[in-house]
Enzyme design. Structure first.
Site, PDB file in Angstrom:
ATOM      1  N   HIS A  67       0.823  -1.217   0.000  1.00  0.00           N
ATOM      2  CA  HIS A  67       0.000   0.000   0.000  1.00  0.00           C
ATOM      3  C   HIS A  67       0.853   1.261   0.000  1.00  0.00           C
ATOM      4  CE1 HIS A  67      -3.812  -2.250   1.661  1.00  0.00           C
ATOM      5  NE2 HIS A  67      -3.521  -2.557   0.420  1.00  0.00           N
ATOM      6  N   SER A 105      -7.280  -7.497   9.514  1.00  0.00           N
ATOM      7  CA  SER A 105      -8.672  -7.943   9.543  1.00  0.00           C
ATOM      8  C   SER A 105      -9.006  -8.702   8.263  1.00  0.00           C
ATOM      9  CB  SER A 105      -9.604  -6.746   9.700  1.00  0.00           C
ATOM     10  OG  SER A 105      -9.416  -5.848   8.627  1.00  0.00           O
TER      11      SER A 105
HETATM   12  P1  OAD Z   1      -7.565  -3.244  10.358  1.00  0.00           P
HETATM   13  O1  OAD Z   1      -7.690  -2.066  11.253  1.00  0.00           O
HETATM   14  O2  OAD Z   1      -8.680  -3.543   9.433  1.00  0.00           O
HETATM   15  O3  OAD Z   1      -7.314  -4.546  11.225  1.00  0.00           O
HETATM   16  C1  OAD Z   1      -6.360  -4.593  12.251  1.00  0.00           C
HETATM   17  C2  OAD Z   1      -6.317  -6.001  12.793  1.00  0.00           C
HETATM   18  O4  OAD Z   1      -5.253  -6.081  13.742  1.00  0.00           O
HETATM   19  C3  OAD Z   1      -7.583  -6.449  13.547  1.00  0.00           C
HETATM   20  O5  OAD Z   1      -7.983  -7.724  13.037  1.00  0.00           O
HETATM   21  C4  OAD Z   1      -7.135  -6.546  15.004  1.00  0.00           C
HETATM   22  O6  OAD Z   1      -7.809  -7.596  15.704  1.00  0.00           O
HETATM   23  C5  OAD Z   1      -5.663  -6.852  14.844  1.00  0.00           C
HETATM   24  N1  OAD Z   1      -4.816  -6.461  15.992  1.00  0.00           N
HETATM   25  C6  OAD Z   1      -4.971  -5.449  16.877  1.00  0.00           C
HETATM   26  N2  OAD Z   1      -3.957  -5.387  17.741  1.00  0.00           N
HETATM   27  C7  OAD Z   1      -3.116  -6.405  17.405  1.00  0.00           C
HETATM   28  C8  OAD Z   1      -1.871  -6.874  17.920  1.00  0.00           C
HETATM   29  N3  OAD Z   1      -1.284  -6.282  18.967  1.00  0.00           N
HETATM   30  N4  OAD Z   1      -1.295  -7.949  17.330  1.00  0.00           N
HETATM   31  C9  OAD Z   1      -1.885  -8.562  16.272  1.00  0.00           C
HETATM   32  N5  OAD Z   1      -3.052  -8.147  15.743  1.00  0.00           N
HETATM   33  C10 OAD Z   1      -3.670  -7.085  16.289  1.00  0.00           C
HETATM   34  O7  OAD Z   1      -6.177  -3.062   9.549  1.00  0.00           O
HETATM   35  P2  OAD Z   1      -5.689  -3.747   8.190  1.00  0.00           P
HETATM   36  O8  OAD Z   1      -6.159  -5.157   8.103  1.00  0.00           O
HETATM   37  O9  OAD Z   1      -4.244  -3.484   8.072  1.00  0.00           O
HETATM   38  O10 OAD Z   1      -5.680   0.421   3.404  1.00  0.00           O
HETATM   39  O11 OAD Z   1      -6.440  -2.883   7.120  1.00  0.00           O
HETATM   40  C11 OAD Z   1      -6.176  -3.099   5.759  1.00  0.00           C
HETATM   41  C12 OAD Z   1      -6.203  -1.810   4.992  1.00  0.00           C
HETATM   42  O12 OAD Z   1      -7.408  -1.090   5.271  1.00  0.00           O
HETATM   43  C13 OAD Z   1      -5.134  -0.805   5.347  1.00  0.00           C
HETATM   44  O13 OAD Z   1      -3.899  -1.090   4.728  1.00  0.00           O
HETATM   45  C14 OAD Z   1      -5.714   0.458   4.836  1.00  0.00           C
HETATM   46  C15 OAD Z   1      -7.117   0.330   5.362  1.00  0.00           C
HETATM   47  O14 OAD Z   1      -8.100   0.997   4.662  1.00  0.00           O
HETATM   48  C16 OAD Z   1      -5.490   1.554   2.707  1.00  0.00           C
HETATM   49  O15 OAD Z   1      -5.396   2.644   3.226  1.00  0.00           O
HETATM   50  C17 OAD Z   1      -5.407   1.321   1.224  1.00  0.00           C
END
Ligand code: OAD
Length: 264
Positions: A130, A203
């Site tokens: 990204h 997520s």
């Molecule tokens: P999310 O905010 O959707 O998900 C974060 C995940 O991290 C959740 O499933 C939490 O349960 C988990 N989590 C929280 N604390 C944690 C920890 N200490 N250790 C392990 N896991 C933990 O974030 P992303 O999946 O990264 O895109 O979101 C994907 C994309 O959505 C991002 O790259 C961004 C956003 O829109 C763009 O901006 C293009």
């Protein structure tokens, strides 16, 4: 006794794997103090993607979007890589030192994997799917504008390209934009060929990146998720490690380092 809920099978498979691949998301940086997107208090609870993270929003109000990204860059530059980032870099060194390959694809734009050493000559490949808050370029002519080009602007001022006066933008992928093609191809290849695949702190809600762990599973990898909560795809994977990345990954890395590679 193992206090962290990962299996001996995961340890054994990682210790024996020639090809390891990883997908990370915002959760791996949570313990560095960088907000995630979709959790309570996350970025998309306070801001709307359609107002900030797409090209139309940027062209309508470049000063607002630039200020938001300058703020996010300031937050991540203040933050430091945590034990989870460091453990992935160390695990990569272990796998690479044994003659294997390690590919880390991240959805994060915070630069913390790079600062932890991932992607260095002895620590595998780092793919920023990204983009990165640490780079900016001109939205009109594409010229590279350097890391801090959006910083320290007077309120309402627009940072502009020195060459053509076009508005500068962060080198991040916005909604509706394509992922960097070469990085995504390499991440896809890594998922298709991995023996073990880790999905950490995501997520798994945003495609195409979220499809990588499932692709790895379909191509025969053992796929484990590291996340205190179950993601949307957890039921389809081989293992769920229900712990924060900063706790689970150092413990996993320690166990893999101790174990000799099996049967190469
Ligand atoms: P999310 O905010 O959707 O998900 C974060 C995940 O991290 C959740 O499933 C939490 O349960 C988990 N989590 C929280 N604390 C944690 C920890 N200490 N250790 C392990 N896991 C933990 O974030 P992303 O999946 O990264 O895109 O979101 C994907 C994309 O959505 C991002 O790259 C961004 C956003 O829109 C763009 O901006 C293009």
């Amino acid at each position: 006794m193992n206090a962290i809920p990962f299996t001996e099978e995961l340890v054994a498979r990682l210790a024996g794997a020639r090809r390891v691949a990883v997908l990370t998301g915002a959760g791996i940086s949570a313990e560095s103090g960088v907000p995630t997107f979709r959790e309570p208090g996350g970025i998309w609870e306070r801001f709307r993607p359609e107002e900030l993270a797409n090209v139309d929003a940027f062209l309508a109000n470049p000063a607002l979007v630039q200020a938001w990204y300058a703020h996010r860059r300031a937050v991540v530059e203040e933050a430091a890589p945590n034990a989870g980032h460091l453990a992935l870099a160390e695990l990569a060194r272990v796998v690479v030192a044994r003659g294997g390959s390690f590919v880390l694809a991240t959805q994060n734009v915070d630069g913390l994997h790079e600062r932890a050493g991932s992607g260095a000559a002895d620590a595998g490949t780092l793919l920023e799917l990204h983009g990165s808050l640490r780079r900016t370029y001109c939205a009109d002519c594409g010229a590279d504008a350097g890391a801090g080009a959006l910083d320290a602007l007077a309120a309402g001022a627009v940072a502009r390209c020195a060459a053509c006066d076009g508005p500068l933008r962060p080198d991040v992928v916005w909604f509706g934009e394509e992922l960097p093609a070469e990085a995504f191809r390499a991440a896809t290849r890594a998922a298709q060929t991995a023996e073990v695949y880790l999905s950490v702190g995501t997520s798994a809600a945003v495609y195409p990146a979220a499809g990588l762990p499932l692709l790895a599973r379909d191509c025969g990898a053992y796929v484990a998720e590291v996340n205190p909560r179950r993601s949307d795809i957890a039921d389809e994977l081989d293992e769920h490690v229900a712990a924060p990345a900063g706790v689970a990954l150092p413990a996993l890395q320690d166990r893999v380092r101790e174990r000799a590679p099996a049967g190469w």
